[in-house]
Design an enzyme around this catalytic site. Structure first.
Site, PDB file in Angstrom:
ATOM      1  N   ASN A 110      49.679  24.180  15.585  1.00 13.92           N
ATOM      2  CA  ASN A 110      49.209  24.503  14.146  1.00 13.92           C
ATOM      3  C   ASN A 110      49.951  23.417  13.269  1.00 13.92           C
ATOM      4  O   ASN A 110      49.365  23.277  12.368  1.00 13.92           O
ATOM      5  CB  ASN A 110      49.856  26.055  13.839  1.00 13.92           C
ATOM      6  CG  ASN A 110      48.754  27.032  14.046  1.00 13.92           C
ATOM      7  OD1 ASN A 110      47.825  27.086  13.455  1.00 13.92           O
ATOM      8  ND2 ASN A 110      48.949  27.860  15.012  1.00 13.92           N
TER       9      ASN A 110
ATOM     10  N   HIS B  20      49.293  34.562  12.184  1.00 12.76           N
ATOM     11  CA  HIS B  20      49.211  35.416  13.536  1.00 12.76           C
ATOM     12  C   HIS B  20      47.832  35.583  14.062  1.00 12.76           C
ATOM     13  O   HIS B  20      46.816  35.817  13.322  1.00 12.76           O
ATOM     14  CB  HIS B  20      49.789  36.822  12.940  1.00 12.76           C
ATOM     15  CG  HIS B  20      49.782  37.857  14.073  1.00 12.76           C
ATOM     16  ND1 HIS B  20      51.116  37.747  14.857  1.00 12.76           N
ATOM     17  CD2 HIS B  20      49.218  38.710  14.459  1.00 12.76           C
ATOM     18  CE1 HIS B  20      50.987  38.686  15.894  1.00 12.76           C
ATOM     19  NE2 HIS B  20      49.966  39.188  15.529  1.00 12.76           N
TER      20      HIS B  20
HETATM   21  C1  GRF Z   1      49.757  30.603  17.479  1.00 17.65           C
HETATM   22  O1  GRF Z   1      48.720  31.411  18.091  1.00 17.65           O
HETATM   23  C2  GRF Z   1      50.218  31.493  16.157  1.00 17.65           C
HETATM   24  O2  GRF Z   1      49.258  32.103  15.477  1.00 17.65           O
HETATM   25  C3  GRF Z   1      51.319  32.174  16.621  1.00 17.65           C
HETATM   26  O3  GRF Z   1      52.062  31.473  17.729  1.00 17.65           O
HETATM   27  C4  GRF Z   1      51.048  30.647  17.978  1.00 17.65           C
HETATM   28  C5  GRF Z   1      51.732  29.131  17.944  1.00 17.65           C
HETATM   29  O4  GRF Z   1      51.002  28.174  18.668  1.00 17.65           O
HETATM   30  N1  GRF Z   1      52.235  32.721  15.553  1.00 17.65           N
HETATM   31  P1  GRF Z   1      51.372  26.767  18.215  1.00 17.65           P
HETATM   32  O5  GRF Z   1      52.929  26.390  18.500  1.00 17.65           O
HETATM   33  O6  GRF Z   1      51.109  26.379  16.781  1.00 17.65           O
HETATM   34  O7  GRF Z   1      50.489  25.727  18.975  1.00 17.65           O
END
Ligand code: GRF
Length: 206
Positions: free
Chosen positions: A13, A108
């Site tokens: 992300n 989330h």
């Molecule tokens: C994502 O699915 C986010 O929604 C959740 O944890 C995951 C994190 O993934 N809170 P990344 O570390 O951003 O790849």
């Protein structure tokens, strides 16, 4: 807008947010990445792009308040305007909320209030829902309970596993988070109790 990212793991992300900045879609600068996990991939990814990235070990502090006071200090030093949680696996707590009121966002991987907490995609499959998705919300003192800003629906498909559903939801997370950050930066979000208005509208699709 000066952005700080809190993350515990892989950092996809964060990468999607940085990509939006690179493309010119999001006018922001990532000024600090904090992780509670030593060696988290997100720290390496941030450093490789020249972003200050710090491991803040909760166990190195006398308690949660001391840990969060240090976090606030680092965030203030960085002059961050907005704190975005991107796979940060801890409750943020009062100290942070008081220091950054309505300035902490989380993403989330479910349609909240369904399936808060860990393994949201597994929870969704086991419950048998036909549609899941992702939610971006303001952070409050609870676990994934803050006012909802935007959501994307993602269908559960025949034969889905937690991993295959997570991958499909992640595509939507990556496209949604920067759009919400942009709206926040442009001052287009208004919080009214539990309701968040985007340009004065409750159900604006992003
Ligand atoms: C994502 O699915 C986010 O929604 C959740 O944890 C995951 C994190 O993934 N809170 P990344 O570390 O951003 O790849």
């Amino acid at each position: 807008m000066r952005l700080a990212v809190l993350a515990s793991g892989r950092g996809s992300n964060m990468e999607a947010i940085l990509a939006a900045i690179d493309r010119g879609d999001l006018s922001a600068e990532a000024v600090l990445v904090l992780s509670d996990q030593n060696g988290a991939a997100v720290l390496h990814k941030a450093r490789s792009r020249g972003i200050t990235a710090v491991h803040l070990d909760p166990k190195a502090f006398s308690g949660s308040r001391a840990y969060h006071l240090k976090m606030v200090e680092l965030l203030r030093e960085s002059r961050a305007d907005l704190v975005v949680l991107a796979g940060y696996m801890r409750i943020v707590g009062r100290t942070m909320l008081e220091a950054f009121p309505n300035r902490i966002l989380n993403i989330h991987p479910s349609l909240l209030p369904a399936f808060p907490g860990l393994e949201a995609q597994k929870q969704a499959i086991e419950y048998g829902v036909k549609i899941s998705g992702c939610t971006v919300h303001f952070v409050d003192a609870g676990m994934d309970t803050g006012p909802i800003i935007a959501q994307r629906a993602v269908p559960v498909e025949e034969g889905d596993t937690p991993d295959s559903l997570a991958a499909r939801i992640l595509v939507q997370e990556h496209d949604l988070y920067w759009r919400v950050i942009k709206l926040r930066g442009e001052g287009r979000l208004a919080v009214d109790g539990r309701r968040v208005m985007v340009d004065g509208s409750l159900c604006k699709e992003l």
